[in-house]
Design an enzyme around this catalytic site. Structure first.
Site, mmCIF file in Angstrom:
data_model
loop_
_atom_site.group_PDB
_atom_site.id
_atom_site.type_symbol
_atom_site.label_atom_id
_atom_site.label_comp_id
_atom_site.label_asym_id
_atom_site.label_seq_id
_atom_site.Cartn_x
_atom_site.Cartn_y
_atom_site.Cartn_z
ATOM 1 N N GLY A 167 164.435 -0.563 65.924
ATOM 2 C CA GLY A 167 165.816 -0.421 65.045
ATOM 3 C C GLY A 167 165.871 1.208 64.548
ATOM 4 N N ASN A 168 166.805 1.316 63.642
ATOM 5 C CA ASN A 168 166.931 2.365 62.848
ATOM 6 C C ASN A 168 167.334 2.417 61.535
ATOM 7 O OD1 ASN A 168 169.830 2.939 62.878
ATOM 8 N ND2 ASN A 168 169.363 2.984 64.785
#
Ligand code: CTP
Length: 397
Positions: free
Chosen positions: A206-207
């Site tokens: 993810g980020n």
């Protein structure tokens, strides 16, 4: 100027309630049709009789009495605008929490029209962190806050927290109606948040995107009259603007499919999401156990959603992309404009203080094919306004 506009004036328990009589008169003089809702506490400060006589409509206070039930849903649908002036600290806190123990709050929760509030309180209450947080929550719901004034307060002290004067509130309302409909009839698609690419049932790639910027843009577009669909990746943020249609997605592929399904009927698309560029080739069905040796993951590229719809874009469709860069910002942003066939690229620079992921502020530069628009560091709501203003000026004025 307000002829034919339907306005609900909400009045809460504050000494500033007496000014609502003047506001009501100003609204009526401008040709608006006004219905007044009071909280029970507001009746301690001003009588419903004064307001019903002036507005020529019964003043509503209770959800129901012995004979009848007030249809709060229809009230919220009837209005073009719901203005709560004055907004007390208590009602503010209830609105922020979704509490519904009187008619005004029920109408607020079910309103499909824009909502503007004019807070009124003593300076110490105004400056309390909980008040700030509650106002921030209201902003995140897409509500407009009419700035408080500075001057004599009910406590006898001087300072910030006075409700704006009726004339100032009237100006705010006029301004709202003069800009509110610029995007009337336009179908808009906004993407926001990160995407999560599953590795196994408990892990993902993810980020740090919070989705705040895209959500603020969706709210702003909605306030300008657009029909907004928000395609939202996994985020902790809540979107409580009932006028926005939300489609929740998790992966880049799901986001691609959601955008692709709707793109052809969309006039304006704003891709604010931080889409993962790579995804695991295979998702393990069971949790991957650790071993002495290291672990390599095979990744493949995700579809570039912006590029894919850029290739399909027809004349009249406007496409806005974002670029998040740590170096060579201008060069990369201009490159994305061409590569993805976008009309505008909004550049977030990771080098600016207070900009980028997980901040409540942001600093952007907008690139079109032949112009550059630079903006200062501002709250994400203000940045959203700048972005939407720029789009309207360039394509819809
Ligand atoms: N974007 C997209 N689909 C992807 C990746 C990005 O639609 N798979 C969109 C983003 O929503 C954004 C724009 O492309 O509007 C630019 O995203 P950014 O991450 O800055 O650029 P990338 O195209 O991923 O290129 P790079 O990582 O090389 O900078």
């Amino acid at each position: 100027m307000l002829k034919g506009k339907k306005i609900i004036l909400g009045i809460t328990g504050s000494i500033a309630a007496y000014k609502s009589v003047f506001l009501l008169r100003l609204l009526l003089q401008e040709g608006a049709e006004v219905k007044v809702i009071m909280t029970p506490a507001a009746k301690d400060f001003i009588t419903p009789l004064t307001l019903s006589t002036l507005s020529k409509n019964p003043v509503l206070t209770e959800l129901f009495d012995e004979q009848s039930w007030s249809n709060h849903v229809m009230l919220g649908r009837w209005a073009d605008l719901f203005v709560i002036a004055p907004l007390s600290c208590n009602t503010l806190a209830k609105m922020a929490q979704g509490i519904c123990d009187n008619l005004l709050l029920a109408v607020y929760l079910s309103a499909t029209c824009p909502v503007a509030v004019a807070p009124a309180m003593d300076e110490d209450m105004w400056k309390h962190s909980s008040t700030k947080e509650n106002l921030q929550r209201l902003k995140s719901f897409g509500n407009s806050i009419i700035p408080v004034g500075n001057g004599a307060l009910a406590s006898g002290l001087h300072g910030e927290g006075r409700m704006a004067e009726p004339e100032q509130i009237l100006e705010f309302i006029k301004e709202h109606f003069s800009v509110a409909n610029e995007l009337q009839g336009k179908k808009v698609l906004v993407t926001a948040g990160p995407t999560y690419e599953p590795i196994d049932p408990v892990r993902f790639i993810g980020n740090h995107s919070s989705g705040k910027m895209g959500i603020a843009i969706a709210n702003e577009l909605c306030n300008r009259g657009a029909e907004v669909t928000l395609i939202l990746g996994p985020t902790k943020e809540t979107v409580n603007n009932s006028r926005i249609s939300i489609i929740k997605v998790t992966t880049a592929l799901e986001m691609y499919e959601a955008v692709e399904n709707r793109f052809d009927i969309t006039d304006l698309t704003i891709m604010a999401a931080a889409v993962a560029d790579y995804t695991p080739v295979k998702q393990a069905t069971q949790k991957i156990k650790k071993h002495e040796a290291g672990l390599s993951l095979d990744l493949i590229k995700t579809r570039d959603i912006l590029k894919a719809i850029g290739e399909r874009k027809k004349s009249g469709q406007i496409l806005v992309g974002f670029a998040l860069e740590t170096n060579n910002e201008t060069e990369y942003a201009k490159e994305k404009l061409v590569k993805k066939n976008a009309d505008l690229i909004v550049l977030n620079s990771m080098q600016d203080k207070g900009a980028g992921f997980n901040h409540d502020t942001n600093k952007v530069t907008i690139f079109s094919k032949d112009q550059v628009f630079e903006f200062e560091t501002k709250t994400k709501q203000e940045v959203a306004k700048d972005i939407v203003d720029t789009i309207i000026r360039l394509y819809y004025a």
